[in-house]
Scaffold this active site. Sequence first.
Site, PDB file in Angstrom:
ATOM      1  N   TYR A   1      -3.593 -11.122   1.264  1.00 24.23           N
ATOM      2  CA  TYR A   1      -4.032 -11.881   0.095  1.00 24.23           C
ATOM      3  C   TYR A   1      -3.278 -11.446  -1.150  1.00 24.23           C
ATOM      4  O   TYR A   1      -2.561 -10.436  -1.131  1.00 24.23           O
ATOM      5  CB  TYR A   1      -5.551 -11.735  -0.102  1.00 24.23           C
ATOM      6  CG  TYR A   1      -6.015 -10.402  -0.655  1.00 24.23           C
ATOM      7  CD1 TYR A   1      -5.983  -9.246   0.120  1.00 24.23           C
ATOM      8  CD2 TYR A   1      -6.482 -10.286  -1.970  1.00 24.23           C
ATOM      9  CE1 TYR A   1      -6.407  -8.039  -0.388  1.00 24.23           C
ATOM     10  CE2 TYR A   1      -6.917  -9.087  -2.482  1.00 24.23           C
ATOM     11  CZ  TYR A   1      -6.880  -7.949  -1.698  1.00 24.23           C
ATOM     12  OH  TYR A   1      -7.297  -6.749  -2.217  1.00 24.23           O
TER      13      TYR A   1
ATOM     14  N   LYS B   1      -0.990  -5.692   1.724  1.00 18.43           N
ATOM     15  CA  LYS B   1      -2.227  -6.142   1.049  1.00 18.43           C
ATOM     16  C   LYS B   1      -3.062  -6.986   2.007  1.00 18.43           C
ATOM     17  O   LYS B   1      -3.085  -8.223   1.928  1.00 18.43           O
ATOM     18  CB  LYS B   1      -1.865  -6.920  -0.226  1.00 18.43           C
ATOM     19  CG  LYS B   1      -3.024  -7.092  -1.182  1.00 18.43           C
ATOM     20  CD  LYS B   1      -2.516  -7.510  -2.535  1.00 18.43           C
ATOM     21  CE  LYS B   1      -3.619  -7.957  -3.473  1.00 18.43           C
ATOM     22  NZ  LYS B   1      -4.583  -6.930  -3.801  1.00 18.43           N
TER      23      LYS B   1
ATOM     24  N   GLU C   1      -5.835   6.174  -4.762  1.00 22.77           N
ATOM     25  CA  GLU C   1      -5.993   5.067  -5.728  1.00 22.77           C
ATOM     26  C   GLU C   1      -7.467   4.708  -5.815  1.00 22.77           C
ATOM     27  O   GLU C   1      -8.307   5.296  -5.138  1.00 22.77           O
ATOM     28  CB  GLU C   1      -5.153   3.854  -5.300  1.00 22.77           C
ATOM     29  CG  GLU C   1      -5.495   3.335  -3.920  1.00 22.77           C
ATOM     30  CD  GLU C   1      -4.535   2.265  -3.408  1.00 22.77           C
ATOM     31  OE1 GLU C   1      -3.950   1.537  -4.219  1.00 22.77           O
ATOM     32  OE2 GLU C   1      -4.390   2.153  -2.172  1.00 22.77           O
TER      33      GLU C   1
ATOM     34  N   LEU D   1      -1.414   0.774  -2.388  1.00 18.14           N
ATOM     35  CA  LEU D   1      -0.869  -0.556  -2.627  1.00 18.14           C
ATOM     36  C   LEU D   1       0.115  -0.472  -3.798  1.00 18.14           C
ATOM     37  O   LEU D   1      -0.149   0.219  -4.785  1.00 18.14           O
ATOM     38  CB  LEU D   1      -1.998  -1.531  -2.981  1.00 18.14           C
ATOM     39  CG  LEU D   1      -1.493  -2.969  -3.101  1.00 18.14           C
ATOM     40  CD1 LEU D   1      -1.193  -3.554  -1.738  1.00 18.14           C
ATOM     41  CD2 LEU D   1      -2.480  -3.838  -3.844  1.00 18.14           C
TER      42      LEU D   1
HETATM   43  N1  PMP Z   1      -4.744  -0.774  -5.155  1.00 21.87           N
HETATM   44  C1  PMP Z   1      -5.634  -1.463  -4.434  1.00 21.87           C
HETATM   45  C2  PMP Z   1      -6.257  -0.815  -3.259  1.00 21.87           C
HETATM   46  C3  PMP Z   1      -5.968  -2.780  -4.785  1.00 21.87           C
HETATM   47  O1  PMP Z   1      -6.856  -3.470  -4.052  1.00 21.87           O
HETATM   48  C4  PMP Z   1      -5.382  -3.357  -5.939  1.00 21.87           C
HETATM   49  C5  PMP Z   1      -5.739  -4.740  -6.386  1.00 21.87           C
HETATM   50  N2  PMP Z   1      -5.745  -5.680  -5.406  1.00 21.87           N
HETATM   51  C6  PMP Z   1      -4.459  -2.594  -6.661  1.00 21.87           C
HETATM   52  C7  PMP Z   1      -4.161  -1.307  -6.252  1.00 21.87           C
HETATM   53  C8  PMP Z   1      -3.777  -3.156  -7.889  1.00 21.87           C
HETATM   54  O2  PMP Z   1      -2.784  -4.071  -7.555  1.00 21.87           O
HETATM   55  P1  PMP Z   1      -2.341  -5.212  -8.567  1.00 21.87           P
HETATM   56  O3  PMP Z   1      -1.955  -4.524  -9.840  1.00 21.87           O
HETATM   57  O4  PMP Z   1      -1.187  -5.858  -7.919  1.00 21.87           O
HETATM   58  O5  PMP Z   1      -3.515  -6.105  -8.739  1.00 21.87           O
END
Ligand code: PMP
Length: 287
Positions: A33, A151, A183, A207
């Site tokens: 996603y 993701k 994270e 991620l």
């Molecule tokens: N880490 C994780 C585990 C996440 O789920 C997300 C958001 N989906 C992020 C980091 C941040 O990613 P982004 O800045 O691309 O939204």
Amino acid sequence: MSRIVYVNGDYLPEGEAKVSIFDRGFLMADGVYEVTTVIDSKLVDFDGHFTRLERSLGELDIANPMDREGWLDVHRQLIAQNGLDQGMIYLQVTRGAPNDRDFVFPDPETTAPTVVLFTQANPALLDSPKARKGIKVAMIDDLRWGRRDIKTVQLLYPSMGKMMAIKAGCDDAWMVQDGTVTEGTSNNAYIIKDGRIITRALSNDILHGITRAAVLRFAREAQMPVEERSFTVDEAKSADEAFVTSASTFVLPVVEIDGETLGDGVPGPLATRLRDIYIEESRKAAI
Ligand code: PMP
């Protein structure tokens, strides 16, 4: 008000959109996603999200069902059809719905990926009460799988983590592996010590946040020193400031970690400045 959503080529009222019970996203969390933020009816960092989507699909051997222009068109149609000014567009691609359940991947010639997109309005996106107050985080073990750089829609543990945090009187959880923070449940995690911004380096452990990339670029441009390295739970608790980043929350200050108040217990000056820079620059570059 009923939303218009997108499912496999059709724009439909949300109540009429259907996906098969054999969909591998539903049976096996076999899908990926993206969440792209919308400000002033425009997409923030669309190309970053598109590039990561392509990578996630490639890592799982799922063919990308659309090219960049196709994806951009669906995003813009949904913004227009739903009159979306501020909020997000959620996009999901699964390996599709073969007519049964099987661990073996279906033949892509006969099973096409399932594509679903929908809008989420959020009038408080820019002026968020949480950003003004700062959030509290709790530390939990990182019990996720080893390919967090993809993701995927396997969000059960992050969702459980968020509930553990809420139960502990916090807003969110930071996950810990071998004593260092990976994270947040749905965001990248940062601490600031003596003016230096510290965040875990990119690897399969986290991620690769699109917001992370933009924020680190803006920080460096503003002459703020950045260290991409792991940091311990103790370092986090004794940091001067902390924050998280994600597409839907931008830069969100953290004011308490595992019961330890950071600084004065209010959003710190550097996190606040980064939030302002991020919003200003993203708004300018949105398409
Ligand atoms: N880490 C994780 C585990 C996440 O789920 C997300 C958001 N989906 C992020 C980091 C941040 O990613 P982004 O800045 O691309 O939204």
